[in-house]
Design an enzyme around this catalytic site. Sequence first.
Site, short mmCIF file in Angstrom:
data_model
loop_
_atom_site.label_atom_id
_atom_site.label_comp_id
_atom_site.label_asym_id
_atom_site.label_seq_id
_atom_site.Cartn_x
_atom_site.Cartn_y
_atom_site.Cartn_z
N GLU A 41 -4.35 -0.08 -9.66
CA GLU A 41 -4.58 0.86 -10.88
C GLU A 41 -5.61 1.66 -10.78
O GLU A 41 -6.67 1.18 -10.11
CB GLU A 41 -4.41 -0.02 -12.23
N LYS A 107 2.88 2.81 -17.49
CA LYS A 107 2.31 1.45 -18.13
C LYS A 107 2.98 1.28 -19.52
O LYS A 107 2.66 2.05 -20.25
CB LYS A 107 1.02 1.35 -17.86
N CYS A 143 -1.53 -4.10 -14.75
CA CYS A 143 -2.42 -4.76 -15.19
C CYS A 143 -2.33 -5.57 -16.48
O CYS A 143 -1.37 -6.77 -16.48
CB CYS A 143 -3.74 -3.70 -15.57
#
Length: 264
Positions: A41, A107, A143
Amino acid sequence: MLRIGLCQLTSSAEPAENLAPIREGVARAAGEGARVVVFPEAAMARFGVPLGPVAEPLDGRWAKSVAAIADEHGVLVVAGMFTPHEDGRVRNTLLITGLGHHTGYDKIHLYDAFGFRESDTVAPGASPVTVEVDGVTLGFATCYDVRFPELFRALADRGASAVVLPTSWGAGEGKRDQWEVLVRARALDSGCWVLGCGQADPAASGVEVNPKAPTGIGYSTVADGFGRVHARLGAGPESVVVDIDPEVAEKARNATGALANRRL
């Protein structure tokens, strides 16, 4: 069997500078037979700097440069970047490019936790994404997504045998333990391989960063659907190549019943 390379690195604040380690990492992993090469990321530019000025669309210069690297080596590259959003924020996007693909995963779950508010500058995505490589379906997560098992199960329902998980994990007491537990837990929840590829700990490279930003701790981890760890890196910049067997995902799901026996 699908061979995947994970390249753990420390991104700088300048997107153009970060193309060099991507080029080097792809060449190295492809040289070891990898068909997919994963970067963390925020590979485009690290957290802790203004994101709006660095954000570019998927057809912008930075993404096209990564696409050219992927095409040169005949691989799929996954790398975290930032794309513009119409409300003035950015999206935290995984660029997925090569082998005939050029797309992104935005995300879904934003890191409004541990005193950080990602949603102040980042707009959330809404849709899971899968891509097929050599007959193996890959899902994608980023994440903080790892704390939400429903996403990993949704990807499994879409046929994913493995979930690629680039991250820039925030440091702090107990955070490494949480990371390692969560990667293994999501693998068990979904029966998927989970390939967590993190930003290296900047301190391991002597790089000074904004101490309040989630700029990585390293310890990239690969686990299979039984929760077994197949690879784990240290804190600094490193890389590893692993072989992913989709039959292991099927065996794990059959053994645990984690998907078939759901009731809620």
